[in-house]
Design an enzyme around this catalytic site. Sequence first.
Site, PDB file in Angstrom:
ATOM      1  N   ARG A 199     -14.914  25.515  25.024  1.00  0.00           N
ATOM      2  CA  ARG A 199     -15.948  25.587  23.976  1.00  0.00           C
ATOM      3  C   ARG A 199     -16.554  24.197  23.828  1.00  0.00           C
ATOM      4  O   ARG A 199     -15.823  23.221  23.647  1.00  0.00           O
ATOM      5  CB  ARG A 199     -15.335  26.023  22.641  1.00  0.00           C
ATOM      6  CG  ARG A 199     -14.980  27.492  22.558  1.00  0.00           C
ATOM      7  CD  ARG A 199     -14.664  27.846  21.140  1.00  0.00           C
ATOM      8  NE  ARG A 199     -13.533  27.082  20.650  1.00  0.00           N
ATOM      9  CZ  ARG A 199     -12.381  27.648  20.227  1.00  0.00           C
ATOM     10  NH1 ARG A 199     -12.264  28.947  20.249  1.00  0.00           N
ATOM     11  NH2 ARG A 199     -11.385  26.920  19.815  1.00  0.00           N
ATOM     12  N   PHE A 219     -13.087  23.712  -6.231  1.00  0.00           N
ATOM     13  CA  PHE A 219     -13.225  24.556  -5.026  1.00  0.00           C
ATOM     14  C   PHE A 219     -14.191  23.914  -4.037  1.00  0.00           C
ATOM     15  O   PHE A 219     -13.971  23.913  -2.828  1.00  0.00           O
ATOM     16  CB  PHE A 219     -13.725  25.943  -5.447  1.00  0.00           C
ATOM     17  CG  PHE A 219     -14.143  26.850  -4.328  1.00  0.00           C
ATOM     18  CD1 PHE A 219     -15.481  27.176  -4.146  1.00  0.00           C
ATOM     19  CD2 PHE A 219     -13.220  27.399  -3.461  1.00  0.00           C
ATOM     20  CE1 PHE A 219     -15.889  28.004  -3.109  1.00  0.00           C
ATOM     21  CE2 PHE A 219     -13.602  28.229  -2.414  1.00  0.00           C
ATOM     22  CZ  PHE A 219     -14.946  28.527  -2.245  1.00  0.00           C
TER      23      PHE A 219
HETATM   24  C1  D9A Z   1     -15.610  27.391   2.997  1.00  0.00           C
HETATM   25 CL1  D9A Z   1     -16.053  30.979   1.313  1.00  0.00          CL
HETATM   26  C2  D9A Z   1     -15.238  27.724   4.327  1.00  0.00           C
HETATM   27  N1  D9A Z   1     -14.886  26.709   5.264  1.00  0.00           N
HETATM   28  C3  D9A Z   1     -14.050  25.675   4.945  1.00  0.00           C
HETATM   29  C4  D9A Z   1     -13.483  25.673   3.535  1.00  0.00           C
HETATM   30  O1  D9A Z   1     -14.437  25.273   2.563  1.00  0.00           O
HETATM   31  C5  D9A Z   1     -15.706  25.924   2.628  1.00  0.00           C
HETATM   32  C6  D9A Z   1     -15.195  29.067   4.728  1.00  0.00           C
HETATM   33  C7  D9A Z   1     -15.452  30.061   3.799  1.00  0.00           C
HETATM   34  C8  D9A Z   1     -15.760  29.726   2.464  1.00  0.00           C
HETATM   35  C9  D9A Z   1     -15.844  28.396   2.051  1.00  0.00           C
HETATM   36  C10 D9A Z   1     -16.437  25.694   1.304  1.00  0.00           C
HETATM   37  C11 D9A Z   1     -15.716  25.539   0.124  1.00  0.00           C
HETATM   38  C12 D9A Z   1     -16.443  25.310  -1.090  1.00  0.00           C
HETATM   39  C13 D9A Z   1     -17.848  25.220  -1.113  1.00  0.00           C
HETATM   40  C14 D9A Z   1     -18.545  25.379   0.106  1.00  0.00           C
HETATM   41  C15 D9A Z   1     -17.836  25.622   1.317  1.00  0.00           C
HETATM   42  O2  D9A Z   1     -19.934  25.335   0.157  1.00  0.00           O
HETATM   43  C16 D9A Z   1     -20.647  25.174  -1.060  1.00  0.00           C
HETATM   44  O3  D9A Z   1     -18.481  25.855   2.539  1.00  0.00           O
HETATM   45  C17 D9A Z   1     -19.558  25.106   2.945  1.00  0.00           C
HETATM   46  O4  D9A Z   1     -13.758  24.800   5.775  1.00  0.00           O
HETATM   47  C18 D9A Z   1     -15.263  26.900   6.681  1.00  0.00           C
HETATM   48  C19 D9A Z   1     -16.663  26.307   7.038  1.00  0.00           C
HETATM   49  C20 D9A Z   1     -16.586  24.802   7.148  1.00  0.00           C
HETATM   50  C21 D9A Z   1     -17.037  26.892   8.404  1.00  0.00           C
HETATM   51  C22 D9A Z   1     -17.700  26.675   6.008  1.00  0.00           C
HETATM   52  C23 D9A Z   1     -12.284  24.721   3.436  1.00  0.00           C
HETATM   53  C24 D9A Z   1     -11.140  25.250   4.320  1.00  0.00           C
HETATM   54  N2  D9A Z   1     -10.307  24.301   4.748  1.00  0.00           N
HETATM   55  C25 D9A Z   1      -9.168  24.684   5.600  1.00  0.00           C
HETATM   56  C26 D9A Z   1      -8.957  23.551   6.562  1.00  0.00           C
HETATM   57  C27 D9A Z   1      -9.750  23.721   7.776  1.00  0.00           C
HETATM   58  O5  D9A Z   1      -9.934  22.702   8.444  1.00  0.00           O
HETATM   59  O6  D9A Z   1     -10.111  24.878   8.058  1.00  0.00           O
HETATM   60  O7  D9A Z   1     -11.023  26.408   4.625  1.00  0.00           O
HETATM   61  C28 D9A Z   1      -7.919  24.724   4.824  1.00  0.00           C
HETATM   62  O8  D9A Z   1      -7.843  23.971   3.866  1.00  0.00           O
HETATM   63  O9  D9A Z   1      -7.037  25.416   5.321  1.00  0.00           O
END
Ligand code: D9A
Length: 416
Positions: free
Chosen positions: A229, A289
């Site tokens: 990827r 959040f």
């Molecule tokens: C988020 Cl509903 C994500 N993503 C994240 C997590 O934060 C964003 C996926 C679905 C939702 C939300 C997030 C949180 C709060 C406000 C936001 C937001 O916007 C206003 O998204 C922009 O990573 C995935 C995307 C980046 C693709 C959007 C945080 C999260 N962290 C994981 C660690 C990781 O690296 O995945 O999921 C965790 O803590 O396990």
Amino acid sequence: MASAILASLFHPSEVLALVQYKLAPKTKYDYSNDKSRERLYHHLNMTSRSFAAVIQDLDEELKDAICIFYLVLRGLDTIEDDMTLDLDIKLPYLKTFNEIIYKKGWTFTKNGPNEKDRQLLVEFDVVIDAFLKLKPAYQTIIADITKRMGDGMAHYATAGICVNTIADYDEYCHYVAGLVGLGLSDMFSACGFESPMVAKRKDLSNSMGLFLQKTNITRDYLEDLRDKRFFWPKEIWGQYAESMEDLVKPENKEKALQCLSHMVHNAMKHMKDVLEYLNMIKNPSCFKFCAIPQVMAIATLKMLHNNYMIFTHENIKIRKGETVWLMKECTSIDAVAAIFRIYAREINNKSNPLDPHFIDIGIACGEIEQVAESLYPGSTAEVARLKAGVLAGTSGTVLTAAAVVAGAVVLKNKYA
Ligand code: D9A
């Protein structure tokens, strides 16, 4: 826990945060009165333990809607990520996932055995049942974002299409992350927790996604390369190597680090928008959040900067103690602005003056300081408080002593 304390031994604030976290009573979320809801939150906890707790701390009105949004996106992501799925299987699912979420009883068992969230799709009927119980306003927002994201993913999954220009990079990150920011902002405004302005500022909502996604893409260079990827834009890596694979060749170490700085600088461009967005969020549970993933991202970016381990090790993470300290401290816009200032300074300190991006990164760090000082003047005192951390005053000495004793105990057990 012991290894976390050991790793944070020279960061007393983190040791204190770890001890407090360990001793803090864990909030028990009881869903036993609703079996399907219990199964739903089981899947949320399976997908991401730390963030699942933050979602469950959201006010009731939004909690289920955002939990379901998170799981629908994780389902779509699991189909997009699965490189064992043939394109003629994958593309139709990506493009019709917005219809699939209305199909009661639908499940998916075609994922390869190693897909992390395969079970989520095997039991996706649980998510669909919960989705169909949501208020139509939230269903419409989730379905709209799922349609636009699915189409965007299908476009970039199509043979021959790849992330060439920086504009492609921004567009791809918009499809897979920016749209999540837009959808959440629509929910925040739709439920009345936040002003209608939050949903209107699509540019800021988009940056909330791009800062997170670009940090993840920069961090996951080796893991993605292994899975064939390629998300780093050719317009960037093409200035440092003949191919993405060439960056890991030891003889290209200097060029690889310069390319990494270029990627870090590109991600930092979204930091001002992130602060401006967070400054709009008034509901405390929505603020945490939104803020927690952003401070984790800036801490990750600092860890990544000028760090050759990106090209030699997969899955490098920030310290557990650091994540617990960050979750504890990001309680207000001044605290978050202060955290951004502290990490911006550390990023600047890590820069190699001979790196072609030394000045640009320096300017980006300076701009964060200026914006924070002018728009969030309270962040200056917060910087002092956070930097003094626990070392200030008596608690400081007590804790350092405790940290040293704890360390000694850990060492004794380890080597006894
Ligand atoms: C988020 Cl509903 C994500 N993503 C994240 C997590 O934060 C964003 C996926 C679905 C939702 C939300 C997030 C949180 C709060 C406000 C936001 C937001 O916007 C206003 O998204 C922009 O990573 C995935 C995307 C980046 C693709 C959007 C945080 C999260 N962290 C994981 C660690 C990781 O690296 O995945 O999921 C965790 O803590 O396990």
